[in-house]
Motif scaffolding. Structure first.
Motif, PDB file in Angstrom:
ATOM      1  N   UNK A  23      28.445  50.481  36.866  1.00  0.00           N
ATOM      2  CA  UNK A  23      29.046  49.092  37.294  1.00  0.00           C
ATOM      3  C   UNK A  23      28.587  47.989  36.347  1.00  0.00           C
ATOM      4  N   UNK A  24      27.356  48.154  35.836  1.00  0.00           N
ATOM      5  CA  UNK A  24      26.866  46.990  34.708  1.00  0.00           C
ATOM      6  C   UNK A  24      27.910  46.897  33.593  1.00  0.00           C
ATOM      7  N   UNK A  25      28.230  48.230  33.225  1.00  0.00           N
ATOM      8  CA  UNK A  25      28.970  48.496  31.939  1.00  0.00           C
ATOM      9  C   UNK A  25      30.170  48.115  32.123  1.00  0.00           C
ATOM     10  N   UNK A  26      30.762  48.150  33.386  1.00  0.00           N
ATOM     11  CA  UNK A  26      32.374  48.081  33.654  1.00  0.00           C
ATOM     12  C   UNK A  26      32.398  46.601  34.449  1.00  0.00           C
ATOM     13  N   UNK A  27      31.525  45.768  34.188  1.00  0.00           N
ATOM     14  CA  UNK A  27      31.593  44.532  34.575  1.00  0.00           C
ATOM     15  C   UNK A  27      32.905  43.917  34.731  1.00  0.00           C
ATOM     16  N   UNK A  28      33.865  43.896  33.779  1.00  0.00           N
ATOM     17  CA  UNK A  28      34.886  43.277  33.466  1.00  0.00           C
ATOM     18  C   UNK A  28      36.233  44.365  34.128  1.00  0.00           C
ATOM     19  N   UNK A  29      36.737  44.167  35.078  1.00  0.00           N
ATOM     20  CA  UNK A  29      37.832  45.272  35.846  1.00  0.00           C
ATOM     21  C   UNK A  29      38.897  45.135  34.811  1.00  0.00           C
ATOM     22  N   UNK A  30      39.234  44.591  33.920  1.00  0.00           N
ATOM     23  CA  UNK A  30      40.337  44.854  32.970  1.00  0.00           C
ATOM     24  C   UNK A  30      40.059  45.914  31.920  1.00  0.00           C
ATOM     25  N   UNK A  31      38.722  46.064  31.623  1.00  0.00           N
ATOM     26  CA  UNK A  31      38.407  47.078  30.548  1.00  0.00           C
ATOM     27  C   UNK A  31      37.103  48.254  31.125  1.00  0.00           C
ATOM     28  N   UNK A  32      37.726  48.797  32.200  1.00  0.00           N
ATOM     29  CA  UNK A  32      36.735  49.824  32.688  1.00  0.00           C
ATOM     30  C   UNK A  32      36.774  51.169  31.904  1.00  0.00           C
ATOM     31  N   UNK A  33      35.661  51.816  31.880  1.00  0.00           N
ATOM     32  CA  UNK A  33      35.510  53.058  31.225  1.00  0.00           C
ATOM     33  C   UNK A  33      34.951  54.029  32.211  1.00  0.00           C
ATOM     34  N   UNK A 131      23.469  40.567  27.660  1.00  0.00           N
ATOM     35  CA  UNK A 131      24.759  40.024  28.380  1.00  0.00           C
ATOM     36  C   UNK A 131      25.804  39.630  27.612  1.00  0.00           C
ATOM     37  N   UNK A 132      27.036  40.136  27.747  1.00  0.00           N
ATOM     38  CA  UNK A 132      28.092  39.562  27.189  1.00  0.00           C
ATOM     39  C   UNK A 132      28.468  38.225  27.555  1.00  0.00           C
ATOM     40  N   UNK A 133      28.671  37.283  26.820  1.00  0.00           N
ATOM     41  CA  UNK A 133      28.844  35.929  26.988  1.00  0.00           C
ATOM     42  C   UNK A 133      30.123  35.722  28.007  1.00  0.00           C
ATOM     43  N   UNK A 134      31.178  36.877  27.968  1.00  0.00           N
ATOM     44  CA  UNK A 134      32.264  36.401  29.157  1.00  0.00           C
ATOM     45  C   UNK A 134      31.861  37.121  30.346  1.00  0.00           C
ATOM     46  N   UNK A 135      30.632  37.684  30.390  1.00  0.00           N
ATOM     47  CA  UNK A 135      30.213  38.224  31.898  1.00  0.00           C
ATOM     48  C   UNK A 135      29.894  37.101  32.899  1.00  0.00           C
ATOM     49  N   UNK A 136      30.559  37.104  33.982  1.00  0.00           N
ATOM     50  CA  UNK A 136      30.079  35.982  35.105  1.00  0.00           C
ATOM     51  C   UNK A 136      28.744  36.021  35.348  1.00  0.00           C
ATOM     52  N   UNK A 137      28.063  37.224  35.299  1.00  0.00           N
ATOM     53  CA  UNK A 137      26.555  37.377  35.567  1.00  0.00           C
ATOM     54  C   UNK A 137      25.637  36.331  34.692  1.00  0.00           C
ATOM     55  N   UNK A 138      26.132  36.016  33.539  1.00  0.00           N
ATOM     56  CA  UNK A 138      25.323  35.239  32.596  1.00  0.00           C
ATOM     57  C   UNK A 138      24.962  33.844  33.446  1.00  0.00           C
ATOM     58  N   UNK A 139      25.917  33.324  34.166  1.00  0.00           N
ATOM     59  CA  UNK A 139      25.582  32.161  34.816  1.00  0.00           C
ATOM     60  C   UNK A 139      24.458  32.222  35.830  1.00  0.00           C
ATOM     61  N   UNK A 154      29.713  38.514  20.470  1.00  0.00           N
ATOM     62  CA  UNK A 154      29.984  38.134  21.950  1.00  0.00           C
ATOM     63  C   UNK A 154      29.038  38.433  23.044  1.00  0.00           C
ATOM     64  N   UNK A 155      27.596  38.641  22.630  1.00  0.00           N
ATOM     65  CA  UNK A 155      26.367  38.668  23.415  1.00  0.00           C
ATOM     66  C   UNK A 155      25.308  38.067  23.358  1.00  0.00           C
ATOM     67  N   UNK A 156      24.656  37.819  24.363  1.00  0.00           N
ATOM     68  CA  UNK A 156      23.173  36.995  24.056  1.00  0.00           C
ATOM     69  C   UNK A 156      22.215  37.856  24.680  1.00  0.00           C
ATOM     70  N   UNK A 157      20.857  37.878  23.812  1.00  0.00           N
ATOM     71  CA  UNK A 157      19.850  38.236  24.400  1.00  0.00           C
ATOM     72  C   UNK A 157      19.032  37.106  25.009  1.00  0.00           C
TER      73      UNK A 157
END
Length: 163
Positions: A23-33, A131-139, A154-157
């Motif tokens: 689920x964490x890896x597939x946070x973006x429903x447009x790009x699921x694996x 976390x990837x910067x575009x991930x809503x969880x970053x907020x 594209x990501x932040x530690x």
């Protein structure tokens, strides 16, 4: 809001954590694996391989029927085999996953707060994550006191002090 409870993760939760890692890896429903693709990736698999190793800790959120709906856990990595959010030896790196239909209902926040409490009780001063910067969880992470300490493509530690 749906009712949920949080309990400590146990060795028998390896499957639940694998589900939440997907689920964490597939946070973006447009790009699921597919699950197998996520879990076959060695850089991802090491977040759950051999759960529960010494030093691993976490918690699981369950609905009123006892069905897992989310989880967060932390483990220590070494400089020779770091996680994406590795900052230093002795700083546990966390992973957080919540099923999509349980997101935005306080589950992730409650899990993060419980994990921070557990980390402090174990004597850790900080927790880290990537976390990837575009991930809503970053907020969510920012609102829980995580600050960016390094940035990559594209990501932040991020790191939070827990005591």
């Amino acid at each position: 809001m749906n009712a949920f409870r949080i309990r400590p993760a146990v060795p028998g939760d390896a499957r639940v954590l694998a589900d939440m890692l997907v689920e964490a890896a597939n946070w973006n429903p447009v790009r699921t694996r597919p699950r197998v693709t996520v879990l076959d990736d060695p850089s991802v698999r090491h977040y759950i391989a051999g759960w529960q190793r010494p030093g691993d800790f976490g918690c699981v959120a369950e609905d009123a029927a006892g069905v897992p709906v989310g989880a967060t856990w932390a483990r220590l990595f070494s400089p020779s085999d770091p996680g994406y959010g590795f900052v230093a030896p002795g700083v546990p790196e966390l992973t957080l996953g919540v099923y999509p239909h349980w997101r935005a209902q306080g589950v992730g926040r409650a899990l993060l707060r419980e994990l921070a409490r557990m980390a402090a009780a174990r004597g850790h001063a900080r927790l880290s994550l990537s976390v990837q910067r575009s991930n809503f969880a970053q907020r969510l992470y920012v609102s829980e006191g995580y600050v960016t300490v390094a940035s990559g493509e594209g990501s932040d530690t991020m790191v939070r002090t827990v005591r």
